[in-house]
Design a protein around this motif. Sequence first.
Motif, PDB file in Angstrom:
ATOM      1  N   ILE A  59     -54.008 -30.689 -11.339  1.00  0.00           N
ATOM      2  CA  ILE A  59     -55.054 -30.428 -10.261  1.00  0.00           C
ATOM      3  C   ILE A  59     -56.450 -30.596 -10.975  1.00  0.00           C
ATOM      4  CG2 ILE A  59     -56.074 -28.842  -8.555  1.00  0.00           C
ATOM      5  CD1 ILE A  59     -53.316 -27.774  -8.184  1.00  0.00           C
ATOM      6  N   GLU A  60     -56.511 -30.087 -12.133  1.00  0.00           N
ATOM      7  CA  GLU A  60     -57.748 -29.852 -12.614  1.00  0.00           C
ATOM      8  C   GLU A  60     -58.209 -31.288 -13.168  1.00  0.00           C
ATOM      9  OE1 GLU A  60     -57.419 -26.824 -15.606  1.00  0.00           O
ATOM     10  OE2 GLU A  60     -57.301 -25.280 -14.150  1.00  0.00           O
ATOM     11  N   GLU A  61     -57.057 -31.976 -13.686  1.00  0.00           N
ATOM     12  CA  GLU A  61     -57.319 -33.387 -14.340  1.00  0.00           C
ATOM     13  C   GLU A  61     -57.731 -34.263 -13.274  1.00  0.00           C
ATOM     14  OE1 GLU A  61     -53.940 -36.114 -15.204  1.00  0.00           O
ATOM     15  OE2 GLU A  61     -54.239 -35.344 -17.178  1.00  0.00           O
ATOM     16  N   THR A  62     -57.030 -34.182 -12.096  1.00  0.00           N
ATOM     17  CA  THR A  62     -57.523 -35.255 -11.081  1.00  0.00           C
ATOM     18  C   THR A  62     -58.977 -35.190 -10.681  1.00  0.00           C
ATOM     19  OG1 THR A  62     -55.197 -35.089 -10.311  1.00  0.00           O
ATOM     20  CG2 THR A  62     -56.747 -35.861  -8.757  1.00  0.00           C
ATOM     21  N   GLN A  63     -59.235 -33.550 -10.319  1.00  0.00           N
ATOM     22  CA  GLN A  63     -60.466 -33.249  -9.936  1.00  0.00           C
ATOM     23  C   GLN A  63     -61.785 -33.673 -11.055  1.00  0.00           C
ATOM     24  OE1 GLN A  63     -61.012 -31.649  -6.790  1.00  0.00           O
ATOM     25  NE2 GLN A  63     -62.730 -32.923  -7.157  1.00  0.00           N
ATOM     26  N   ALA A  64     -61.350 -33.682 -12.181  1.00  0.00           N
ATOM     27  CA  ALA A  64     -62.293 -33.946 -13.215  1.00  0.00           C
ATOM     28  C   ALA A  64     -62.542 -35.369 -13.318  1.00  0.00           C
ATOM     29  CB  ALA A  64     -61.956 -33.415 -14.762  1.00  0.00           C
ATOM     30  N   LEU A  65     -61.355 -36.019 -13.007  1.00  0.00           N
ATOM     31  CA  LEU A  65     -61.350 -37.558 -12.990  1.00  0.00           C
ATOM     32  C   LEU A  65     -62.332 -38.134 -11.690  1.00  0.00           C
ATOM     33  CD1 LEU A  65     -60.418 -40.430 -13.817  1.00  0.00           C
ATOM     34  CD2 LEU A  65     -58.268 -40.158 -12.361  1.00  0.00           C
ATOM     35  N   MET A  66     -62.108 -37.324 -10.683  1.00  0.00           N
ATOM     36  CA  MET A  66     -62.882 -37.791  -9.383  1.00  0.00           C
ATOM     37  C   MET A  66     -64.484 -37.628  -9.838  1.00  0.00           C
ATOM     38  SD  MET A  66     -60.675 -38.992  -7.442  1.00  0.00           S
ATOM     39  CE  MET A  66     -59.079 -38.961  -7.396  1.00  0.00           C
ATOM     40  N   THR A  67     -64.756 -36.534 -10.493  1.00  0.00           N
ATOM     41  CA  THR A  67     -66.101 -36.410 -10.735  1.00  0.00           C
ATOM     42  C   THR A  67     -66.806 -37.265 -11.643  1.00  0.00           C
ATOM     43  OG1 THR A  67     -65.643 -33.891 -10.218  1.00  0.00           O
ATOM     44  CG2 THR A  67     -67.382 -34.366 -11.533  1.00  0.00           C
ATOM     45  N   GLN A  77     -63.743 -38.070  -2.281  1.00  0.00           N
ATOM     46  CA  GLN A  77     -64.085 -37.393  -3.689  1.00  0.00           C
ATOM     47  C   GLN A  77     -64.811 -38.389  -4.213  1.00  0.00           C
ATOM     48  OE1 GLN A  77     -63.062 -34.269  -4.680  1.00  0.00           O
ATOM     49  NE2 GLN A  77     -62.551 -34.360  -2.492  1.00  0.00           N
ATOM     50  N   LEU A  78     -64.983 -39.697  -4.228  1.00  0.00           N
ATOM     51  CA  LEU A  78     -65.651 -40.602  -4.900  1.00  0.00           C
ATOM     52  C   LEU A  78     -67.124 -40.942  -4.431  1.00  0.00           C
ATOM     53  CD1 LEU A  78     -63.191 -43.106  -6.071  1.00  0.00           C
ATOM     54  CD2 LEU A  78     -64.043 -41.555  -7.335  1.00  0.00           C
ATOM     55  N   GLY A  79     -67.298 -40.551  -3.028  1.00  0.00           N
ATOM     56  CA  GLY A  79     -68.720 -40.504  -2.340  1.00  0.00           C
ATOM     57  C   GLY A  79     -68.701 -41.983  -1.950  1.00  0.00           C
ATOM     58  N   LEU A  80     -67.483 -42.578  -1.458  1.00  0.00           N
ATOM     59  CA  LEU A  80     -67.495 -44.271  -1.160  1.00  0.00           C
ATOM     60  C   LEU A  80     -67.445 -43.990   0.344  1.00  0.00           C
ATOM     61  CD1 LEU A  80     -65.303 -45.852  -4.202  1.00  0.00           C
ATOM     62  CD2 LEU A  80     -67.944 -46.142  -3.583  1.00  0.00           C
ATOM     63  N   PRO A  81     -68.128 -45.027   1.189  1.00  0.00           N
ATOM     64  CA  PRO A  81     -67.819 -45.140   2.651  1.00  0.00           C
ATOM     65  C   PRO A  81     -66.866 -46.086   2.963  1.00  0.00           C
ATOM     66  CG  PRO A  81     -69.555 -46.863   1.951  1.00  0.00           C
ATOM     67  CD  PRO A  81     -69.209 -46.005   0.586  1.00  0.00           C
ATOM     68  N   ASN A  82     -66.111 -45.398   3.936  1.00  0.00           N
ATOM     69  CA  ASN A  82     -64.773 -46.239   4.743  1.00  0.00           C
ATOM     70  C   ASN A  82     -65.281 -46.687   5.872  1.00  0.00           C
ATOM     71  OD1 ASN A  82     -62.413 -46.810   5.674  1.00  0.00           O
ATOM     72  ND2 ASN A  82     -61.370 -45.039   5.500  1.00  0.00           N
ATOM     73  N   ALA A  83     -65.114 -48.156   5.947  1.00  0.00           N
ATOM     74  CA  ALA A  83     -65.495 -48.813   7.316  1.00  0.00           C
ATOM     75  C   ALA A  83     -64.868 -48.593   8.349  1.00  0.00           C
ATOM     76  CB  ALA A  83     -65.418 -50.283   6.713  1.00  0.00           C
ATOM     77  N   TRP A  84     -63.476 -48.067   8.269  1.00  0.00           N
ATOM     78  CA  TRP A  84     -62.593 -48.123   9.510  1.00  0.00           C
ATOM     79  C   TRP A  84     -63.096 -46.857  10.242  1.00  0.00           C
ATOM     80  CZ3 TRP A  84     -59.818 -51.275  12.301  1.00  0.00           C
ATOM     81  CH2 TRP A  84     -58.810 -50.891  13.124  1.00  0.00           C
ATOM     82  N   ASP A  85     -63.492 -46.972  11.411  1.00  0.00           N
ATOM     83  CA  ASP A  85     -63.924 -45.875  12.221  1.00  0.00           C
ATOM     84  C   ASP A  85     -63.208 -45.727  13.613  1.00  0.00           C
ATOM     85  OD1 ASP A  85     -64.751 -48.246  13.463  1.00  0.00           O
ATOM     86  OD2 ASP A  85     -66.590 -47.840  13.691  1.00  0.00           O
ATOM     87  N   GLN A 128     -54.899 -40.380  -8.359  1.00  0.00           N
ATOM     88  CA  GLN A 128     -55.483 -40.898  -9.870  1.00  0.00           C
ATOM     89  C   GLN A 128     -55.516 -42.225  -9.903  1.00  0.00           C
ATOM     90  OE1 GLN A 128     -54.270 -38.844 -13.386  1.00  0.00           O
ATOM     91  NE2 GLN A 128     -54.373 -36.971 -12.339  1.00  0.00           N
ATOM     92  N   ARG A 129     -54.371 -42.970  -9.602  1.00  0.00           N
ATOM     93  CA  ARG A 129     -54.111 -44.422  -9.935  1.00  0.00           C
ATOM     94  C   ARG A 129     -54.990 -45.283  -8.868  1.00  0.00           C
ATOM     95  NH1 ARG A 129     -49.509 -46.773  -8.836  1.00  0.00           N
ATOM     96  NH2 ARG A 129     -49.874 -48.458 -10.511  1.00  0.00           N
ATOM     97  N   PHE A 130     -55.197 -44.766  -7.699  1.00  0.00           N
ATOM     98  CA  PHE A 130     -56.235 -45.378  -6.645  1.00  0.00           C
ATOM     99  C   PHE A 130     -57.377 -45.358  -7.105  1.00  0.00           C
ATOM    100  CE2 PHE A 130     -58.355 -45.681  -2.847  1.00  0.00           C
ATOM    101  CZ  PHE A 130     -58.214 -46.910  -2.332  1.00  0.00           C
ATOM    102  N   ALA A 131     -57.950 -44.331  -7.387  1.00  0.00           N
ATOM    103  CA  ALA A 131     -59.443 -44.168  -8.021  1.00  0.00           C
ATOM    104  C   ALA A 131     -59.559 -44.897  -9.048  1.00  0.00           C
ATOM    105  CB  ALA A 131     -59.462 -42.498  -8.279  1.00  0.00           C
ATOM    106  N   LEU A 169     -59.461 -48.775  -7.991  1.00  0.00           N
ATOM    107  CA  LEU A 169     -60.417 -49.225  -7.110  1.00  0.00           C
ATOM    108  C   LEU A 169     -61.800 -49.271  -7.749  1.00  0.00           C
ATOM    109  CD1 LEU A 169     -61.794 -49.626  -3.895  1.00  0.00           C
ATOM    110  CD2 LEU A 169     -61.760 -47.019  -3.813  1.00  0.00           C
ATOM    111  N   THR A 170     -62.056 -48.007  -8.686  1.00  0.00           N
ATOM    112  CA  THR A 170     -63.453 -48.134  -9.300  1.00  0.00           C
ATOM    113  C   THR A 170     -63.652 -49.200 -10.353  1.00  0.00           C
ATOM    114  OG1 THR A 170     -63.501 -45.586  -9.186  1.00  0.00           O
ATOM    115  CG2 THR A 170     -64.937 -46.695 -10.945  1.00  0.00           C
ATOM    116  N   THR A 171     -62.547 -49.761 -10.912  1.00  0.00           N
ATOM    117  CA  THR A 171     -62.796 -50.775 -11.711  1.00  0.00           C
ATOM    118  C   THR A 171     -62.905 -52.085 -11.089  1.00  0.00           C
ATOM    119  OG1 THR A 171     -60.905 -49.553 -13.427  1.00  0.00           O
ATOM    120  CG2 THR A 171     -61.265 -52.244 -13.585  1.00  0.00           C
ATOM    121  N   ALA A 172     -62.211 -52.306  -9.885  1.00  0.00           N
ATOM    122  CA  ALA A 172     -62.565 -53.313  -8.984  1.00  0.00           C
ATOM    123  C   ALA A 172     -63.761 -53.787  -8.520  1.00  0.00           C
ATOM    124  CB  ALA A 172     -61.269 -53.507  -8.037  1.00  0.00           C
ATOM    125  N   LEU A 173     -64.441 -52.443  -8.054  1.00  0.00           N
ATOM    126  CA  LEU A 173     -65.682 -52.422  -7.370  1.00  0.00           C
ATOM    127  C   LEU A 173     -66.719 -52.932  -8.608  1.00  0.00           C
ATOM    128  CD1 LEU A 173     -65.555 -49.530  -4.880  1.00  0.00           C
ATOM    129  CD2 LEU A 173     -65.332 -52.041  -4.279  1.00  0.00           C
TER     130      LEU A 173
END
Length: 293
Positions: free
Chosen positions: A148-156, A198-206, A277-280, A283-287
């Motif tokens: 849990i702590e590792e995941t939160q630290a990664l997102m931050t 968690q990453l502060g990124l916007p989701n287009a799907w509304d 974790q894997r998605f974050a 995604l960050t690398t691809a963007l």
Amino acid sequence: MRHTNLFSLLARCGLFAVCMLSVSTAQAQWATVDWTIAETLLAIDAPVSSVAQQSDYHAWVGEPHIPDSATDMGLRTQPNMELLAQEPPEQTLISPMFAGLTPRLERIAPVTSFSLYSPDTDTWQEMQALTRQLGELTERQPQAEELIEETQALMTSLRESRTLSPSETAPLLMVQFMDARHVRVFGENSLYNAVLAQLGLPNAWDQSTNAWGFALVGIEALARYPEATMVIIDPLPAGVEEQLAKSGLWQQLSSVKNDKIVRLPPVWSFGALPSAQRFARALTTALTVLSPQ
């Protein structure tokens, strides 16, 4: 002579106790038909004896890797009971979608169900709760807290290292192809959306989503979001890539015409913290690659 016999008896008793402890430890194995539970057990280093549909797990989930010592109990919806009975686990762990298997699985070992993606819940908090529940069950509480702590630290870390502000980042359409004309689009209550938050990124799907956090739509629905960057999560069904190359409808989408597409390796869309974790990371690398420097 009495002392010798006494020492011999004590030695035999001690050896017996060690053997019993080894047997007890060996039996403290966990089996599961649910990949979300499987990835979490593996991430907290809990001993796993059996996981269903392992080849598909590696195609859709990827990591953590299932150890070679874990047997494949067959289909998630139709596990091989005979194989499972050969080395009965301490417990078999399921999620509510597999509740119909409970009577059969209980003939071999106790069954415990864990929920995730419940309606009207905070997905991020629920993923952490599942991690703690599995940590407590398997006596891996420290490892669960570490995950849990590792995941939160990664997102931050990923959020703070971004070069573009949220206002400068195009909203994202996160999709998985079902066939060449239909996709799952992920929004509220999905793992992908929880990571975006968690990453502060916007989701287009509304639009509305189901309990699993996605809407099944035709690709024409994506045309309503011309400013979005499309995030395609693998794997693609066989033949879809070739069909899209010939599809006029697909080629006319703004994201396609303007090359605002990123494609990610498989990340289990119904996963927990390991998938988050894997998605974050992916995604960050691809963007970063997509964004102008």
